[in-house]
Enzyme design. Structure first.
Site, mmCIF file in Angstrom:
data_model
loop_
_atom_site.group_PDB
_atom_site.id
_atom_site.type_symbol
_atom_site.label_atom_id
_atom_site.label_comp_id
_atom_site.label_asym_id
_atom_site.label_seq_id
_atom_site.Cartn_x
_atom_site.Cartn_y
_atom_site.Cartn_z
ATOM 1 N N LEU A 7 10.471 45.917 -15.256
ATOM 2 C CA LEU A 7 9.733 46.707 -15.729
ATOM 3 C C LEU A 7 8.263 46.405 -15.063
ATOM 4 O O LEU A 7 7.915 45.354 -14.435
ATOM 5 C CB LEU A 7 9.206 46.043 -17.161
ATOM 6 C CG LEU A 7 10.382 46.592 -18.494
ATOM 7 C CD1 LEU A 7 9.811 46.188 -19.744
ATOM 8 C CD2 LEU A 7 10.478 48.136 -18.461
ATOM 9 N N ASP A 8 7.480 47.352 -14.835
ATOM 10 C CA ASP A 8 6.256 47.095 -14.451
ATOM 11 C C ASP A 8 5.468 46.082 -14.942
ATOM 12 O O ASP A 8 5.744 45.624 -16.096
ATOM 13 C CB ASP A 8 5.160 48.469 -14.414
ATOM 14 C CG ASP A 8 5.718 49.492 -13.878
ATOM 15 O OD1 ASP A 8 6.672 49.588 -12.727
ATOM 16 O OD2 ASP A 8 5.405 50.746 -13.886
ATOM 17 N N ARG A 9 4.587 45.338 -14.199
ATOM 18 C CA ARG A 9 3.913 44.145 -14.734
ATOM 19 C C ARG A 9 3.173 44.472 -16.076
ATOM 20 O O ARG A 9 2.937 43.766 -16.868
ATOM 21 C CB ARG A 9 3.096 43.743 -13.714
ATOM 22 C CG ARG A 9 2.081 42.409 -13.986
ATOM 23 C CD ARG A 9 1.208 41.886 -12.920
ATOM 24 N NE ARG A 9 0.377 40.729 -13.607
ATOM 25 C CZ ARG A 9 -0.269 40.003 -12.586
ATOM 26 N NH1 ARG A 9 -0.340 40.580 -11.222
ATOM 27 N NH2 ARG A 9 -0.812 39.077 -12.897
#
Length: 320
Positions: A147-149
């Site tokens: 997942l994106d940060r």
């Protein structure tokens, strides 16, 4: 893992590693991360793209899928800095332990907090996988996906190679895993389902930062947006994606003129500022809510979910 080594160079030399059949189908970058413990992903990409890593004597890409018996040449790398990073902070360890929403013999599922990277690298010492490995020393934990940060929500970690292989195969299969997200989009989306079928291309900006855009030369990408509620002139939506491209939801939302609230990369500066002041939104309003899939050839169904992050619930409440 069977290894054969070439003549070592002073201070650590080139290694040639034979890929175990258990790792068949694994991406080259993930294989290298498992071999070079503590190496940041940026370093792995650098040695692959510069041609220092070879698969069966030839150059390869980070996304190359390995086969059992492949011979991977791994150059010597300096990991002193990485090895000196110590252990994750107690607060991060505690947050990761509290984030577990499901566990069985094959899988571990967490509700990732926003601001925590999936893995270390690019100046980040500890991501989800490094922290979980510190919590569970000796357990063979592997990221199934990322997942994106700035995105919160459901992430799945495999505890067995067989589960990792099956899940990665499902991710490559159309409809193999049903992915559902929750997002607040700027402005009033039309009612019903809006499907965005627009190819996405990853480019690099100055400094090496990734920037994704809709482009004819990109990879096929399909997202479905459906309004659940309208809050404060904005649209709280369910998003289902049939592909898993980098920044897919964020770029598709921008493309249709309704960027994700709080997105400082693809969003609307004025809207983000207003939402910060009016509703206290200080992060990207994007949450991975659920995954549905079946292992054992369909015999073992899973429905995993992660409740909307508390700080996002508060934003919705303030918007009325």
């Amino acid at each position: 893992m069977n290894e054969t080594r070439s003549q070592p160079a002073p201070g650590g030399g080139v290694r040639t590693v034979r890929v175990d059949p258990e790792r068949a189908g694994q991406r080259l970058d993930n294989f290298l991360l498992s071999q070079l413990k503590g190496a940041p992903k940026s370093l792995v990409y650098k040695i692959v793209r510069s041609g220092q890593v070879r698969v069966n004597g030839g150059r390869a890409k980070p996304e190359t899928r390995l086969q059992g018996g492949d011979q991977v040449r791994i150059p010597p790398v300096r990991l002193g800095e990485a090895g000196d990073r110590g252990t994750p902070a107690k607060g991060l360890l505690a947050a990761m332990a509290a984030s577990i929403v499901h566990e069985d013999a094959r899988l571990l599922a967490i509700s990732k907090p926003s601001g925590v990277a999936s893995h270390g690298g690019s100046g980040i010492s500890f991501g989800v996988i490094e922290t979980l490995r510190a919590l569970r020393p000796g357990e063979p934990l592997e990221l199934v996906h990322r997942l994106d940060r700035d995105t919160s929500g459901l992430m799945v970690i495999a505890k067995k190679r067989s589960a990792l292989r099956e899940l990665q195969a499902l991710m490559r299969e159309e409809g193999g895993i049903a992915k559902r997200y929750l997002a607040l989009l700027a402005g009033r989306m039309p009612d019903g389902v809006m499907s965005v079928d627009s190819p996405l291309h990853i480019g690099l900006r100055q400094g090496g930062e990734r920037h994704v855009q809709v482009h004819a030369d990109g990879k096929p990408s399909l997202s479905h947006f459906r309004v659940l509620e309208r809050r404060g002139g904005h649209s709280y939506c369910e998003v289902r994606i049939e592909t898993g491209r980098t920044h897919q939801i964020r770029v598709h939302a921008q493309h249709i003129g309704h960027p994700v609230a709080g997105d400082d990369k693809y969003g609307a500066v004025e809207v983000n500022q207003r939402l910060r002041e009016q509703a206290g939104l200080t992060r990207l309003f994007l949450h991975a809510a659920s995954l549905e899939f079946a292992l054992d050839g369909g015999a073992a169904p899973y429905v995993l979910s992660a409740p909307l992050a508390p700080e996002l619930v508060e934003v919705l409440d303030r918007l009325g």
